[in-house]
Design an enzyme around this catalytic site. Structure first.
Site, PDB file in Angstrom:
ATOM      1  N   SER A  45      -2.954 -13.364  -2.349  1.00 20.26           N
ATOM      2  CA  SER A  45      -1.783 -13.630  -1.508  1.00 20.26           C
ATOM      3  C   SER A  45      -2.199 -13.656  -0.046  1.00 20.26           C
ATOM      4  CB  SER A  45      -0.728 -12.539  -1.687  1.00 20.26           C
ATOM      5  OG  SER A  45      -0.461 -12.327  -3.043  1.00 20.26           O
ATOM      6  N   HIS A  77       1.197 -18.433  -5.708  1.00 19.51           N
ATOM      7  CA  HIS A  77      -0.094 -18.468  -6.402  1.00 19.51           C
ATOM      8  C   HIS A  77      -0.444 -19.910  -6.790  1.00 19.51           C
ATOM      9  CE1 HIS A  77       0.173 -13.947  -7.744  1.00 19.51           C
ATOM     10  NE2 HIS A  77       0.113 -14.102  -6.454  1.00 19.51           N
ATOM     11  N   ARG A  98      -5.629 -15.793  -9.121  1.00 14.75           N
ATOM     12  CA  ARG A  98      -6.302 -15.070 -10.202  1.00 14.75           C
ATOM     13  C   ARG A  98      -5.307 -14.798 -11.319  1.00 14.75           C
ATOM     14  NH1 ARG A  98      -6.719 -11.651  -5.906  1.00 14.75           N
ATOM     15  NH2 ARG A  98      -8.852 -10.935  -6.158  1.00 14.75           N
ATOM     16  N   HIS A 100      -3.507 -11.862 -13.035  1.00 19.29           N
ATOM     17  CA  HIS A 100      -3.235 -10.451 -12.749  1.00 19.29           C
ATOM     18  C   HIS A 100      -2.973  -9.684 -14.042  1.00 19.29           C
ATOM     19  CE1 HIS A 100      -2.421 -12.015  -8.676  1.00 19.29           C
ATOM     20  NE2 HIS A 100      -2.761 -10.797  -8.283  1.00 19.29           N
ATOM     21  N   GLU A 199       4.606   0.650  -5.376  1.00 22.07           N
ATOM     22  CA  GLU A 199       4.541   2.100  -5.522  1.00 22.07           C
ATOM     23  C   GLU A 199       5.825   2.774  -5.025  1.00 22.07           C
ATOM     24  OE1 GLU A 199       2.130   0.285  -3.880  1.00 22.07           O
ATOM     25  OE2 GLU A 199       1.033   0.204  -5.782  1.00 22.07           O
ATOM     26  N   SER A 218      -4.943  -5.938  -7.989  1.00 27.53           N
ATOM     27  CA  SER A 218      -5.866  -6.926  -8.551  1.00 27.53           C
ATOM     28  C   SER A 218      -7.354  -6.574  -8.505  1.00 27.53           C
ATOM     29  CB  SER A 218      -5.687  -8.269  -7.825  1.00 27.53           C
ATOM     30  OG  SER A 218      -6.021  -8.131  -6.450  1.00 27.53           O
ATOM     31  N   ASN A 241       1.794  -5.785   4.075  1.00 29.86           N
ATOM     32  CA  ASN A 241       2.939  -4.874   4.224  1.00 29.86           C
ATOM     33  C   ASN A 241       2.421  -3.443   4.333  1.00 29.86           C
ATOM     34  OD1 ASN A 241       2.555  -5.577   1.110  1.00 29.86           O
ATOM     35  ND2 ASN A 241       3.275  -3.470   1.237  1.00 29.86           N
TER      36      ASN A 241
HETATM   37  I1  8IG Z   1       0.758  -8.279  -1.161  1.00 30.04           I
HETATM   38  O1  8IG Z   1       2.243  -2.515  -1.253  1.00 30.04           O
HETATM   39  C1  8IG Z   1       0.858  -6.451  -1.921  1.00 30.04           C
HETATM   40  N1  8IG Z   1       0.340  -6.165  -3.100  1.00 30.04           N
HETATM   41  N2  8IG Z   1       0.294  -2.092  -5.355  1.00 30.04           N
HETATM   42  N3  8IG Z   1       1.285  -2.311  -3.281  1.00 30.04           N
HETATM   43  C2  8IG Z   1       0.622  -2.851  -4.328  1.00 30.04           C
HETATM   44  N4  8IG Z   1       0.259  -4.127  -4.366  1.00 30.04           N
HETATM   45  C3  8IG Z   1       0.593  -4.887  -3.302  1.00 30.04           C
HETATM   46  C4  8IG Z   1       1.271  -4.397  -2.199  1.00 30.04           C
HETATM   47  C5  8IG Z   1       1.639  -3.017  -2.193  1.00 30.04           C
HETATM   48  N5  8IG Z   1       1.435  -5.409  -1.343  1.00 30.04           N
END
Ligand code: 8IG
Length: 278
Positions: A45, A77, A98, A100, A199, A218, A241
């Protein structure tokens, strides 16, 4: 079924999954008329725009044309493999996305991408991803070199007594090259959760307590499969983020895509320069 040519001697071994990877590499070879790739790249991403800056495009193959490559149906993707010729003549095999683990809980499908890269002749792979940042310093848009990982998925693509050494999983040699290209590049430990839910704040706090800097879905599993397939690995994360609870903001996939687009020019240039230097 695609026949595997006698000249394809890459990815030696009889692990379940290597045969399919050799068939996939052969299908790519036949479609593109390129017999050998030197480096593999997997775009996560936020990294999709890199291809134009890498070099001259030799050709593209849709995932649907390659044995074992499925679609995970996630917005953003890209479902194609692109072959790019670098200015120095080396060929790079770029996966637009990919497989996932969260897509189908199919761990062999996850490993298939890097195994196909190894079967194409490549000796190194650059794994990129979008991820959450665990420190306030890693604001959205920050690229981070992965120094190590913690695999919290509870799974692995390896089966049986395959005791792969993970000491130098994220190649020190390749990290040194990346830092020469951009001395300001931060480094961090990537913690992989299985996803697809992001999470909880408590899980993010746990990951930080364990020594993590980044959370994603990933790259640890990809790296395990890549090391097993004999590839040298460079891991590059783009923080898209803040991890849940690091700020008050809720997480949304749209914000992740927007952060990736904002950072695209900088990370494209960075990735191209690193690949040229490898
Ligand atoms: I883009 O905050 C992305 N992928 N686990 N946590 C997890 N995967 C992510 C996050 C995230 N942001």
């Amino acid at each position: 079924m695609v026949a595997v040519s006698d000249t394809n001697t890459f990815l030696i071994g009889d692990h379940p999954g290597f045969d399919l990877a050799r068939q996939a590499a052969e299908a790519i070879r036949q479609q593109l008329k390129i017999t050998h790739h030197d480096i593999g790249v997997v775009l996560g991403s936020g990294w999709a725009h890199t291809i134009e800056t890498l070099g001259q495009i030799n050709g593209k193959v849709a995932f649907a044309e390659v044995p074992g490559l499925g679609s995970d149906g996630v917005a953003g993707h890209v479902q194609e493999v692109t072959s790019v010729k670098l200015p120095d003549g080396r060929n790079v095999l770029v996966f637009g996305s990919r497989s996932h683990y969260y897509a189908r809980r199919d761990i062999q499908a996850v490993a298939h991408v890097v195994r196909t890269i190894a079967a194409s002749g490549a000796t190194s792979v650059v794994l990129t991803n979008g991820c959450g940042g665990l420190s306030a310093d890693f604001i959205p848009g920050t690229p981070v070199l992965i120094s190590d990982h913690i695999n919290l998925t509870g799974t692995t693509p390896l089966v049986g007594p395959e005791f792969v050494d993970m000491t130098d999983a994220y190649s020190r040699r390749l990290r040194t090259i990346a830092k020469r290209v951009d001395p300001s590049l931060a480094e961090g430990v990537y913690v992989q959760f299985a996803g697809p839910q992001y999470e909880t704040p408590a899980e993010v706090a746990m990951a930080a307590t364990l020594g993590g800097d980044l959370v994603g879905m990933s790259t640890a599993l990809d790296t395990i499969a890549a090391r097993h397939a004999g590839l040298e690995v460079l891991g590059l994360s783009l923080v898209t983020n803040a991890g849940a609870g690091v700020t008050d903001a809720p997480l949304s996939h749209e914000d992740v895509i927007a952060a990736g687009q904002t950072a695209a020019p900088r990370v494209s240039k960075l990735l191209a320069e690193i690949i040229h230097a490898i």
